[in-house]
Design a protein around this motif. Structure first.
Motif, PDB file in Angstrom:
ATOM      1  N   CYS A  43       3.079 -11.389 -18.131  1.00 47.83           N
ATOM      2  CA  CYS A  43       2.664 -10.666 -16.915  1.00 47.83           C
ATOM      3  C   CYS A  43       1.146 -10.601 -16.795  1.00 47.83           C
ATOM      4  CB  CYS A  43       3.248  -9.258 -16.911  1.00 47.83           C
ATOM      5  SG  CYS A  43       5.040  -9.210 -16.703  1.00 47.83           S
ATOM      6  N   ALA A  44       0.473 -10.231 -17.878  1.00 43.19           N
ATOM      7  CA  ALA A  44      -0.983 -10.084 -17.842  1.00 43.19           C
ATOM      8  C   ALA A  44      -1.676 -11.436 -17.649  1.00 43.19           C
ATOM      9  CB  ALA A  44      -1.479  -9.407 -19.121  1.00 43.19           C
ATOM     10  N   LEU A  45      -1.212 -12.465 -18.361  1.00 43.27           N
ATOM     11  CA  LEU A  45      -1.827 -13.795 -18.206  1.00 43.27           C
ATOM     12  C   LEU A  45      -1.542 -14.394 -16.837  1.00 43.27           C
ATOM     13  CD1 LEU A  45      -1.207 -15.308 -21.763  1.00 43.27           C
ATOM     14  CD2 LEU A  45      -3.385 -14.532 -20.784  1.00 43.27           C
ATOM     15  N   SER A  46      -0.359 -14.126 -16.288  1.00 48.88           N
ATOM     16  CA  SER A  46      -0.052 -14.593 -14.937  1.00 48.88           C
ATOM     17  C   SER A  46      -0.977 -13.944 -13.917  1.00 48.88           C
ATOM     18  CB  SER A  46       1.405 -14.292 -14.588  1.00 48.88           C
ATOM     19  OG  SER A  46       2.274 -15.051 -15.393  1.00 48.88           O
ATOM     20  N   LEU A  50      -3.630 -15.846 -11.492  1.00 45.71           N
ATOM     21  CA  LEU A  50      -3.569 -15.704 -10.040  1.00 45.71           C
ATOM     22  C   LEU A  50      -4.843 -15.063  -9.476  1.00 45.71           C
ATOM     23  CD1 LEU A  50       0.160 -14.621  -9.774  1.00 45.71           C
ATOM     24  CD2 LEU A  50      -0.825 -16.765  -8.951  1.00 45.71           C
ATOM     25  N   ILE A  51      -5.403 -14.107 -10.194  1.00 43.24           N
ATOM     26  CA  ILE A  51      -6.658 -13.474  -9.746  1.00 43.24           C
ATOM     27  C   ILE A  51      -7.787 -14.503  -9.745  1.00 43.24           C
ATOM     28  CG2 ILE A  51      -8.446 -11.801 -10.416  1.00 43.24           C
ATOM     29  CD1 ILE A  51      -6.063 -10.024 -11.449  1.00 43.24           C
ATOM     30  N   LEU A  52      -7.893 -15.257 -10.829  1.00 37.43           N
ATOM     31  CA  LEU A  52      -8.945 -16.273 -10.905  1.00 37.43           C
ATOM     32  C   LEU A  52      -8.740 -17.357  -9.851  1.00 37.43           C
ATOM     33  CD1 LEU A  52      -9.399 -16.645 -14.773  1.00 37.43           C
ATOM     34  CD2 LEU A  52     -10.780 -15.319 -13.154  1.00 37.43           C
ATOM     35  N   ALA A  53      -7.477 -17.707  -9.590  1.00 39.55           N
ATOM     36  CA  ALA A  53      -7.198 -18.698  -8.543  1.00 39.55           C
ATOM     37  C   ALA A  53      -7.622 -18.175  -7.181  1.00 39.55           C
ATOM     38  CB  ALA A  53      -5.706 -19.049  -8.542  1.00 39.55           C
ATOM     39  N   GLY A  54      -7.362 -16.891  -6.935  1.00 42.49           N
ATOM     40  CA  GLY A  54      -7.766 -16.295  -5.663  1.00 42.49           C
ATOM     41  C   GLY A  54      -9.268 -16.267  -5.495  1.00 42.49           C
ATOM     42  N   ILE A  55      -9.974 -15.909  -6.559  1.00 46.72           N
ATOM     43  CA  ILE A  55     -11.442 -15.879  -6.502  1.00 46.72           C
ATOM     44  C   ILE A  55     -11.992 -17.290  -6.350  1.00 46.72           C
ATOM     45  CG2 ILE A  55     -13.529 -15.331  -7.832  1.00 46.72           C
ATOM     46  CD1 ILE A  55     -11.941 -13.004  -9.074  1.00 46.72           C
ATOM     47  N   GLY A  56     -11.299 -18.249  -6.960  1.00 46.10           N
ATOM     48  CA  GLY A  56     -11.745 -19.640  -6.881  1.00 46.10           C
ATOM     49  C   GLY A  56     -11.448 -20.324  -5.561  1.00 46.10           C
ATOM     50  N   GLY A  57     -10.711 -19.668  -4.675  1.00 45.14           N
ATOM     51  CA  GLY A  57     -10.500 -20.229  -3.351  1.00 45.14           C
ATOM     52  C   GLY A  57      -9.081 -20.620  -3.005  1.00 45.14           C
ATOM     53  N   LEU A  58      -8.111 -20.367  -3.893  1.00 48.65           N
ATOM     54  CA  LEU A  58      -6.733 -20.727  -3.591  1.00 48.65           C
ATOM     55  C   LEU A  58      -6.192 -19.938  -2.401  1.00 48.65           C
ATOM     56  CD1 LEU A  58      -4.247 -22.407  -4.390  1.00 48.65           C
ATOM     57  CD2 LEU A  58      -3.573 -20.529  -5.883  1.00 48.65           C
ATOM     58  N   GLY A  59      -6.742 -18.750  -2.183  1.00 47.87           N
ATOM     59  CA  GLY A  59      -6.300 -17.926  -1.059  1.00 47.87           C
ATOM     60  C   GLY A  59      -6.440 -18.648   0.264  1.00 47.87           C
ATOM     61  N   GLY A 146     -13.189 -10.040 -10.980  1.00 47.85           N
ATOM     62  CA  GLY A 146     -11.929 -10.610 -11.457  1.00 47.85           C
ATOM     63  C   GLY A 146     -11.609 -10.180 -12.876  1.00 47.85           C
ATOM     64  N   ALA A 147     -12.629 -10.103 -13.725  1.00 50.71           N
ATOM     65  CA  ALA A 147     -12.407  -9.657 -15.105  1.00 50.71           C
ATOM     66  C   ALA A 147     -11.918  -8.211 -15.129  1.00 50.71           C
ATOM     67  CB  ALA A 147     -13.699  -9.802 -15.911  1.00 50.71           C
ATOM     68  N   GLY A 148     -12.518  -7.376 -14.281  1.00 50.12           N
ATOM     69  CA  GLY A 148     -12.073  -5.982 -14.190  1.00 50.12           C
ATOM     70  C   GLY A 148     -10.640  -5.881 -13.690  1.00 50.12           C
ATOM     71  N   ALA A 149     -10.298  -6.707 -12.691  1.00 50.19           N
ATOM     72  CA  ALA A 149      -8.935  -6.709 -12.145  1.00 50.19           C
ATOM     73  C   ALA A 149      -7.930  -7.159 -13.207  1.00 50.19           C
ATOM     74  CB  ALA A 149      -8.872  -7.622 -10.923  1.00 50.19           C
ATOM     75  N   ALA A 150      -8.281  -8.197 -13.958  1.00 53.82           N
ATOM     76  CA  ALA A 150      -7.393  -8.688 -15.012  1.00 53.82           C
ATOM     77  C   ALA A 150      -7.247  -7.649 -16.130  1.00 53.82           C
ATOM     78  CB  ALA A 150      -7.925 -10.006 -15.569  1.00 53.82           C
ATOM     79  N   ALA A 151      -8.329  -6.929 -16.428  1.00 51.83           N
ATOM     80  CA  ALA A 151      -8.266  -5.886 -17.459  1.00 51.83           C
ATOM     81  C   ALA A 151      -7.309  -4.774 -17.046  1.00 51.83           C
ATOM     82  CB  ALA A 151      -9.667  -5.321 -17.720  1.00 51.83           C
ATOM     83  N   ALA A 152      -7.332  -4.410 -15.762  1.00 54.91           N
ATOM     84  CA  ALA A 152      -6.413  -3.373 -15.276  1.00 54.91           C
ATOM     85  C   ALA A 152      -4.964  -3.817 -15.454  1.00 54.91           C
ATOM     86  CB  ALA A 152      -6.699  -3.062 -13.809  1.00 54.91           C
ATOM     87  N   LEU A 154      -3.793  -5.965 -17.702  1.00 55.24           N
ATOM     88  CA  LEU A 154      -3.467  -5.937 -19.131  1.00 55.24           C
ATOM     89  C   LEU A 154      -3.205  -4.510 -19.607  1.00 55.24           C
ATOM     90  CD1 LEU A 154      -3.168  -7.372 -21.842  1.00 55.24           C
ATOM     91  CD2 LEU A 154      -5.643  -7.158 -22.137  1.00 55.24           C
ATOM     92  N   VAL A 155      -4.059  -3.580 -19.201  1.00 57.61           N
ATOM     93  CA  VAL A 155      -3.897  -2.177 -19.603  1.00 57.61           C
ATOM     94  C   VAL A 155      -2.572  -1.623 -19.075  1.00 57.61           C
ATOM     95  CG1 VAL A 155      -4.794   0.170 -19.231  1.00 57.61           C
ATOM     96  CG2 VAL A 155      -6.356  -1.684 -19.869  1.00 57.61           C
ATOM     97  N   TRP A 156      -2.276  -1.896 -17.804  1.00 53.59           N
ATOM     98  CA  TRP A 156      -1.052  -1.356 -17.200  1.00 53.59           C
ATOM     99  C   TRP A 156       0.204  -1.900 -17.874  1.00 53.59           C
ATOM    100  CZ3 TRP A 156       1.251   2.327 -14.822  1.00 53.59           C
ATOM    101  CH2 TRP A 156       2.494   2.124 -14.244  1.00 53.59           C
ATOM    102  N   PHE A 157       0.294  -3.207 -18.008  1.00 52.87           N
ATOM    103  CA  PHE A 157       1.513  -3.783 -18.586  1.00 52.87           C
ATOM    104  C   PHE A 157       1.674  -3.396 -20.049  1.00 52.87           C
ATOM    105  CE2 PHE A 157       1.203  -6.928 -15.014  1.00 52.87           C
ATOM    106  CZ  PHE A 157       2.368  -6.513 -14.386  1.00 52.87           C
ATOM    107  N   THR A 158       0.574  -3.291 -20.780  1.00 54.48           N
ATOM    108  CA  THR A 158       0.648  -2.851 -22.171  1.00 54.48           C
ATOM    109  C   THR A 158       1.144  -1.413 -22.249  1.00 54.48           C
ATOM    110  OG1 THR A 158      -1.157  -4.337 -22.798  1.00 54.48           O
ATOM    111  CG2 THR A 158      -0.678  -2.504 -24.295  1.00 54.48           C
ATOM    112  N   ALA A 159       0.591  -0.551 -21.401  1.00 46.46           N
ATOM    113  CA  ALA A 159       1.018   0.856 -21.399  1.00 46.46           C
ATOM    114  C   ALA A 159       2.482   0.985 -20.990  1.00 46.46           C
ATOM    115  CB  ALA A 159       0.129   1.666 -20.457  1.00 46.46           C
TER     116      ALA A 159
END
Length: 198
Positions: A43-46, A50-59, A146-152, A154-159
């Motif tokens: 979940c966290a890696l996905s 997806l976040i990095l893809a969105g920032i990179g222009g996939l959106g 994006g790093a902050g979004a990915a960290a959130a 990871l924190v959520w799914f771990t919790a």
């Protein structure tokens, strides 16, 4: 720079905390203590991908191909309805609700279900690729956002995965599992209906 990280964390947290198909699955796996680390990592890696893809222009590419979004929406709805039916069947069969009596699912089957709940859900693309990707473009340090979004994520799914076992004493009775599976079935069905409704 820290502002972008915190903004990404907050934006992702707001989107991810809502109970949906993926969160319900992580919760169930955490309660069963079954392949929790693998599910959390998928979940966290996905989300990171997806976040990095969105920032990179996939959106922009996704926006230009609405027919693909429609296909994903219908496939996702069918999958979620199927999963809702399976959860409803578990809720109606008390003997199958006790995790100690049920044979654990294989790691492969669990990861396939997790991947399907992640990538067949158009809301994932709307939230992570389009929404977070476009919001990141407003920040001078979009990759830190994006790093902050990915960290959130990871924190959520771990919790959610690691903390779910604290509910185990409450859910030790078959009746409680019946309620949980009934709730999961309703969540999956509601998400499927919203997908079909557009």
């Amino acid at each position: 720079m820290l502002t972008s990280v915190l903004a990404g964390f907050a934006a992702s947290a707001v989107l991810i905390v809502a109970i949906g198909a993926q969160n319900a699955f992580v919760l169930r796996q955490g309660l069963r203590r079954e392949h929790v680390l693998a599910v959390v990592l998928v979940c966290a890696l996905s989300d990171l991908f997806l976040i990095l893809a969105g920032i990179g222009g996939l959106g922009a590419v996704v926006t230009a191909r609405p027919d693909m979004v429609t296909i994903i929406r219908w496939v996702g709805a069918v999958f979620l309805i199927t999963y809702a039916v399976l959860a409803a069947r578990r809720a109606l069969r008390p003997a199958a609700l006790n995790p100690a009596e049920r044979a654990p699912a294989t790691l492969g089957a669990t990861l396939l279900t997790c991947l399907a709940l992640t990538y067949l859900n158009p809301h994932v693309y709307l939230d992570t690729v389009l929404l977070l990707g476009s919001v990141a473009q407003q920040h001078p340090h979009r990759w830190l956002f994006g790093a902050g979004a990915a960290a959130a994520s990871l924190v959520w799914f771990t919790a959610l995965g690691a903390g779910a076992h604290r509910l185990a004493p409450l859910l030790a009775r078959p009746a409680a599992w019946r309620i949980l599976d009934g709730f999961i079935a309703l969540v999956m069905l509601a998400v499927a209906v919203t997908l079909v409704a557009g």
